[in-house]
Design an enzyme around this catalytic site. Structure first.
Site, PDB file in Angstrom:
ATOM      1  N   LYS A  92      24.676   7.722  21.978  1.00 26.96           N
ATOM      2  CA  LYS A  92      24.137   8.911  22.660  1.00 26.96           C
ATOM      3  C   LYS A  92      25.287   9.858  23.028  1.00 26.96           C
ATOM      4  O   LYS A  92      25.226  11.063  22.766  1.00 26.96           O
ATOM      5  CB  LYS A  92      23.373   8.492  23.920  1.00 26.96           C
ATOM      6  CG  LYS A  92      22.969   9.669  24.792  1.00 26.96           C
ATOM      7  CD  LYS A  92      22.447   9.280  26.164  1.00 26.96           C
ATOM      8  CE  LYS A  92      22.283  10.539  27.008  1.00 26.96           C
ATOM      9  NZ  LYS A  92      21.764  10.294  28.350  1.00 26.96           N
ATOM     10  N   LYS A 115      32.922  14.188  30.696  1.00 29.45           N
ATOM     11  CA  LYS A 115      32.281  12.913  30.342  1.00 29.45           C
ATOM     12  C   LYS A 115      32.255  12.698  28.821  1.00 29.45           C
ATOM     13  O   LYS A 115      32.623  11.634  28.326  1.00 29.45           O
ATOM     14  CB  LYS A 115      30.851  12.909  30.899  1.00 29.45           C
ATOM     15  CG  LYS A 115      29.933  11.840  30.373  1.00 29.45           C
ATOM     16  CD  LYS A 115      30.048  10.553  31.130  1.00 29.45           C
ATOM     17  CE  LYS A 115      29.206   9.464  30.460  1.00 29.45           C
ATOM     18  NZ  LYS A 115      29.372   8.171  31.073  1.00 29.45           N
ATOM     19  N   THR A 151      23.687  11.874  32.107  1.00 31.22           N
ATOM     20  CA  THR A 151      24.583  12.338  31.046  1.00 31.22           C
ATOM     21  C   THR A 151      23.745  13.201  30.113  1.00 31.22           C
ATOM     22  O   THR A 151      22.823  12.699  29.460  1.00 31.22           O
ATOM     23  CB  THR A 151      25.164  11.148  30.251  1.00 31.22           C
ATOM     24  OG1 THR A 151      25.861  10.293  31.152  1.00 31.22           O
ATOM     25  CG2 THR A 151      26.117  11.637  29.167  1.00 31.22           C
TER      26      THR A 151
END
Ligand code: NAD
Length: 297
Positions: free
Chosen positions: A243, A168, A93
Site C-alpha cells: 500500500k 511517511k 496513511t
C-alpha cells in the site's frame, strides 16, 4: 481534559483511542463495522452512535482510516458538525493529494487540521510508542502535541499540510528498498557458503548497516528478535508495505520524481502479495526471493 472523537477503531485505532482514554481524556469512538464497535465496547472504550455523533462537541477529532477516499468522505461528513476552532487530526496513511484535500475542507470549515501518519505498527499503537510525522500549522501542531505524547514516543513537525504524509511514504519507500537489499545480501551470502550470522556481525557494524539489518534482520536466529523468529507473523504485513509503495509511486508520478528502485520494490511486493503472502511480514521477502525463479523477479 479535552474531549476526543475517535473515528476508525481497527487494528491501530482501537489501541490508540484506548491509550487516550486511559490517560484521562473523554473519548467518544465510532467505526462503521459492528465487529470493530463490539471490540471497542469490550475494551471499555466510550462509543458514539455515528461518525457525526463522535465529532459533535469534540475538542479534537482523530481519524484512523484505510485510505484517502474514505478520509475525505468522513472529513466531509464530520467537519460541518465540529466546533469552529477545534482540531481534526488524520492519522491514516493516505496519498498526499487527499491529505491536501482534507486540509482544504477543514480550512473552509474553520477547523484546525493536521495530517499525522504513524510509524510503529500495532505493537507501537498498543504500547503508546508510535512516531508521528505531522503536517500542518504550528498552531495546530501545538494543540495536537499532548495527544501525540500520549499515543507515541515522538512527533516530528515536518512542515505544512501534507508534509506528514510525504515523510511517511518517503520513509517507507526507503524501508521497502532497504529490506529487499538486505534479503538479497543474506540470500547471496547463503549461496556463497558464508554464515549468515557472520554476515550480520560484519554488516551491522559496517557501511551496509541499516535498520532492516540491525533491528529487523529477515533471517531467523540472527540479530535481535524480529518477525523472522516468529514464522514471519507480522509485524508489518507485506500488503501494508505494498500500500505504502503504491502511494509513493503515485506521488512520484504526480511530481515527476525519479524513483526506479521504489518502482521495482513495489513490483516485488506486488508479486509477493499476488503469491498469497500479503499477510506475511514484509521481511518474509527473503523466503519469496529465495523460492522465486530468476525469471519471476
Ligand atoms: P484497519 O482496517 O484495521 O482499521 C480501519 C478501520 O476504519 C476499520 O475498522 C474500518 O471499519 C474503519 N472504517 C472504514 N471506513 C469507515 C468510515 N467511513 N467511518 C468509520 N470507520 C470506518 O486498519 P489499521 O491497520 O488500523 O490501519 C489504519 C491506518 O493506519 C491505515 O491507513 C494504515 O495504512 C495505517 N497504518 C497501519 C499500520 C499497521 O501496522 N496496521 C502501521 C502504520 C500505519
Amino acid at each position: 481534559m479535552a474531549s476526543i472523537g475517535f473515528i476508525g477503531l481497527g487494528n491501530m485505532g482501537l489501541p490508540m483511542a484506548s491509550n487516550l482514554q486511559n490517560a484521562g481524556y473523554n473519548v467518544s469512538g465510532f467505526d462503521v463495522t459492528e465487529i470493530a464497535r463490539k471490540a471497542a465496547h469490550s475494551a471499555g472504550l466510550g462509543l458514539a452512535t455515528s461518525n457525526a455523533d463522535a465529532a459533535l462537541s469534540a475538542d479534537i477529532v482523530v481519524l484512523m482510516l484505510p485510505n484517502g477516499t474514505i478520509a475525505i468522505d468522513v472529513a466531509t461528513e464530520i467537519l460541518p458538525k465540529m466546533t469552529p476552532g477545534s482540531l481534526l487530526i488524520d492519522c491514516s496513511t493516505i496519498d498526499v493529494e487527499s491529505a491536501h484535500e482534507v486540509h482544504r475542507l477543514a480550512a473552509e470549515a474553520g477547523i484546525l487540521c493536521l495530517d499525522a501518519p504513524v510509524s510503529g505498527g500495532v505493537g507501537g499503537a498498543s504500547a503508546g510508542t508510535l512516531t508521528f510525522m505531522v503536517g500542518g500549522t504550528k498552531e495546530a501542531f501545538a494543540v495536537g502535541q499532548p495527544l501525540f505524547d500520549m499515543m507515541g514516543q515522538k512527533a516530528v513537525h515536518c512542515g505544512d499540510g501534507g508534509a506528514g504524509q510525504a515523510a511517511k511514504i518517503c520513509n517507507n519507500m526507503l524501508l521497502g528498498i532497504s529490506m529487499i537489499g538486505t534479503c538479497e545480501a543474506f540470500a547471496l551470502a547463503d549461496r556463497l557458503g558464508l554464515s549468515q550470522s557472520a554476515l550480520f556481525d560484519v554488516v551491522s557494524t559496517s557501511s551496509g548497516a541499516c535498520w532492516s539489518v540491525n533491528a529487523y534482520c529477515p533471517v531467523p536466529g540472527v540479530g535481535p528478535k524480529s518477525p523472522a523468529d516468529n514464522g514471519y507473523k507480522p509485524g508489518f504485513a507485506a500488503a501494508l508495505m505494498l500500500k505504502d509503495l503504491n502511494l509513493a509511486q503515485q506521488a512520484a508520478s504526480t511530481t515527476d520524481a525519479a524513483t526506479p528502485l521504489g518502482s521495482h520494490a513495489k513490483n516485488l511486493y506486488q508479486q509477493m502479495v499476488d503469491a498469497g503472502l500479503g499477510e506475511t511480514d514484509f521481511s518474509g521477502m527473503i523466503e519469496f526471493l529465495t523460492n522465486a525463479k530468476d525469471d519471476r523477479v
